[in-house]
Design a protein around this motif. Sequence first.
Motif, PDB file in Angstrom:
ATOM      1  N   SER A 163       0.805  -1.221   0.000  1.00 33.45           N
ATOM      2  CA  SER A 163       0.000   0.000   0.000  1.00 33.45           C
ATOM      3  C   SER A 163       0.836   1.268   0.000  1.00 33.45           C
ATOM      4  N   THR A 164       2.104   1.210   0.400  1.00 34.01           N
ATOM      5  CA  THR A 164       2.858   2.462   0.474  1.00 34.01           C
ATOM      6  C   THR A 164       4.223   2.334  -0.180  1.00 34.01           C
ATOM      7  N   GLY A 165       4.757   3.468  -0.590  1.00 33.23           N
ATOM      8  CA  GLY A 165       6.118   3.539  -1.086  1.00 33.23           C
ATOM      9  C   GLY A 165       6.262   3.162  -2.549  1.00 33.23           C
ATOM     10  N   ARG A 166       7.506   3.170  -3.000  1.00 32.14           N
ATOM     11  CA  ARG A 166       7.799   2.941  -4.414  1.00 32.14           C
ATOM     12  C   ARG A 166       8.308   1.543  -4.688  1.00 32.14           C
ATOM     13  N   MET A 188       3.343   0.288  -7.850  1.00 24.94           N
ATOM     14  CA  MET A 188       2.782   1.345  -8.678  1.00 24.94           C
ATOM     15  C   MET A 188       1.335   1.075  -9.061  1.00 24.94           C
ATOM     16  N   ALA A 189       0.925  -0.207  -9.024  1.00 25.61           N
ATOM     17  CA  ALA A 189      -0.378  -0.573  -9.590  1.00 25.61           C
ATOM     18  C   ALA A 189      -1.518   0.232  -8.980  1.00 25.61           C
ATOM     19  N   MET A 190      -1.625   0.226  -7.655  1.00 26.77           N
ATOM     20  CA  MET A 190      -2.767   0.906  -7.027  1.00 26.77           C
ATOM     21  C   MET A 190      -2.742   2.426  -7.199  1.00 26.77           C
ATOM     22  N   PRO A 191      -1.612   3.083  -6.911  1.00 29.15           N
ATOM     23  CA  PRO A 191      -1.615   4.535  -7.108  1.00 29.15           C
ATOM     24  C   PRO A 191      -1.926   4.928  -8.545  1.00 29.15           C
ATOM     25  N   ALA A 192      -1.359   4.188  -9.494  1.00 31.02           N
ATOM     26  CA  ALA A 192      -1.588   4.548 -10.895  1.00 31.02           C
ATOM     27  C   ALA A 192      -3.062   4.378 -11.250  1.00 31.02           C
ATOM     28  N   LEU A 193      -3.668   3.288 -10.769  1.00 31.10           N
ATOM     29  CA  LEU A 193      -5.080   3.065 -11.048  1.00 31.10           C
ATOM     30  C   LEU A 193      -5.923   4.178 -10.408  1.00 31.10           C
ATOM     31  N   PHE A 260      -2.903  16.559  -9.895  1.00 31.18           N
ATOM     32  CA  PHE A 260      -3.748  15.767  -9.005  1.00 31.18           C
ATOM     33  C   PHE A 260      -2.975  14.623  -8.348  1.00 31.18           C
ATOM     34  N   SER A 261      -1.760  14.356  -8.816  1.00 31.29           N
ATOM     35  CA  SER A 261      -0.977  13.316  -8.171  1.00 31.29           C
ATOM     36  C   SER A 261      -0.635  13.721  -6.738  1.00 31.29           C
ATOM     37  N   VAL A 262      -0.779  15.003  -6.414  1.00 32.18           N
ATOM     38  CA  VAL A 262      -0.616  15.461  -5.031  1.00 32.18           C
ATOM     39  C   VAL A 262      -1.471  14.611  -4.095  1.00 32.18           C
ATOM     40  N   VAL A 263      -2.720  14.383  -4.492  1.00 34.75           N
ATOM     41  CA  VAL A 263      -3.647  13.636  -3.648  1.00 34.75           C
ATOM     42  C   VAL A 263      -3.246  12.171  -3.573  1.00 34.75           C
ATOM     43  N   THR A 264      -3.052  11.569  -4.751  1.00 31.01           N
ATOM     44  CA  THR A 264      -2.731  10.145  -4.790  1.00 31.01           C
ATOM     45  C   THR A 264      -1.428   9.850  -4.050  1.00 31.01           C
ATOM     46  N   ALA A 269       1.546   7.305   0.077  1.00 33.96           N
ATOM     47  CA  ALA A 269       2.908   7.634   0.524  1.00 33.96           C
ATOM     48  C   ALA A 269       3.912   7.424  -0.599  1.00 33.96           C
ATOM     49  N   TRP A 270       3.558   7.838  -1.781  1.00 31.59           N
ATOM     50  CA  TRP A 270       4.433   7.738  -2.953  1.00 31.59           C
ATOM     51  C   TRP A 270       5.423   8.902  -2.887  1.00 31.59           C
ATOM     52  N   PRO A 271       6.717   8.618  -2.879  1.00 27.50           N
ATOM     53  CA  PRO A 271       7.667   9.701  -2.607  1.00 27.50           C
ATOM     54  C   PRO A 271       7.921  10.602  -3.810  1.00 27.50           C
TER      55      PRO A 271
END
Lengths: 325, 308
Positions: A163-166, A188-193, A260-264, A269-271
């Motif tokens: 769920s978190t990080g790269r 990356m899968a979840m944040p990108a989706l 909008f990637s600010v929110v995601t 916790a995507w650095p």
Amino acid sequence: MTVYLVRRLLQALLVVLAMSVIVFVGVYAIGDPVEILISPDADQLERERAVVALGLDLPLWQQYLVFLTKALQGDLGNSFVFNEPALKLILQRMPATLELAFGAMFLSILVGLPLGLYAGLRPDSPVSKGIMAGSILGFSLPTFWVGLMLIMVFAVQLGWLPSTGRGDTASLLGLQWSFLTIDGLSHMAMPALNLALFKISLVIRLTRAGVRETMLMDYVKFARAKGLSPARVTFVHVFKNILIPVVTVVGLELGSTIAFSVVTESVFAWPGMGKLIIDSINVLDRPVIVAYLMIIVLMFITINLIVDLTYSLLDPRVRLESKGT
Amino acid sequence: MSDATANGTAPATPRKDKVETPFRRFVSEFCESKVAIGGLIVFTAIALIAIFAPWITPQNPYDLAQLDIMDGRQEPGTTGGAGFTFWLGTDDQGRDMMSGIMYGLRISLTVGAGSALIACLVGASLGLLAAYAGGRTDSAIMRLVDLQLSFPSILVALMILAFLGKGIMNVVIALVIVEWAYYARTVRGTALVERRREYIEAAQCLALPTHRILFRHLLPNCLPPLIVVATMQVARAIALEATLSFLGLGVPITEPSLGLLIANGYEYMLSGKYWISFYPGIALLVTIVSINLVGDQLRDVLNPRLKK
């Protein structure tokens, strides 16, 4: 064309200048610059010395000129938290954000095009109605909440995805990228989706409208009358013609995807630089805020400039109109 | 096209008989869509809940005396020490989530509707002015609109909150600055068409003052598209406020909106305590979707191009 190009470039330059004034006034005049630029641990004497050293005793317009000259040399101040140049910090995190944004755009086409195509070809089937209802949800659902729900389902309950990080990164062109490793891709899968959700809805609607319009065209009727297979008509004759506007619009959305990637990034916790700016605002790390705003403004103006120039190349009316006014 | 000025200056028209007034036609056309009626009913219910929250919630979620830390993180359906059931569970402070959501709705709706209203006033006035004055005023205002619309709303809001800091008033200011441009563009577009009509010419011949022509004659005839944009913008404002509050840049912790409630549940999500974030999100979603459904139907009804 050259005249238009020069005019447009000058306009963009003017906007950059205007935005730099806004950001400068916003951070240096609305907030208390002493508190912003001097560490809160400093005592009174240190403060006074710092005020003179930073030139805060000068009139505002002189301060702005100093700020501008330094900014032009790539010096936007040092971060309080990391004690490193703010610009460097942001540029370090840019690949993560760009990677996420491009991943999201790729996903939106990968998912949106087939769904939109289906909905356009069979507008009355229940599946199509389901797809369209889903796209309305995609527009209405708050991104951050969907992100949380994704974490709940896929990370907490099913335990499929982190769920978190790269995750692991691999080096390409001297930068670290997640999409080159399996572990990175699973991160990356979840944040990108999540970031793609809005764009998927957009692509579905565009494709559906495009397909429905194109199906009525004479050349499609002719292709059918020739006895071509429905698959060939769909994928060669219809598909090719709707691809151009869809890809154009998705390309235009690059800027807003990055914004909008600010929110995601905060949810997962995507650095990237979006997470950096939120953290910086929360701890009042103002040099980083200024640097982020200037970079993103510059980025937007560049994107808009490129879009305008491409349009004027493709559509002479735009050029002629702007000449008239 | 509804002619509000005619109605305003000639109230002598009898209203009791079954003459089809523009308003009645509007109502009957709106009611053609069952989905839209559903949306309206749901939204009315949500608005009523928000207004009457202090009288219908089992506890005041922000009165610390009523909270019992022993009730913290209870699952939905458990009965707490105070004797009532937590239908939607509790958060880490032992706060009933249902009460929290109802109070949160109050703040979300107030901020959303309030900022939309102010933005509407500012945007519509500037849009009217741009259309009526034309020339340099027009191009100055519209340049600003174009410039602002070329940046995504979240970025503009982020920038303003980075300058001003947290707080309900600052969020409202940020939302107004984000939204006014949409109203201005809409009103200007309509007003440009309307100002060429005879009734404006007539008003000018009567040498009426400019503000009177703008607000009594021009504005009422620009209302239909404005209403549609306003409805949609309320939903957008609520969503944006929730996003900003989720990021920790919006409302303060003492006055949590739905977005902040969701953010509070974020850390408990990973330990499987889903309800702290889940239900406020559902409330937010239902609110936004119901407003959008109403807005969609309004757009169809008020669009003169779709008139039969």
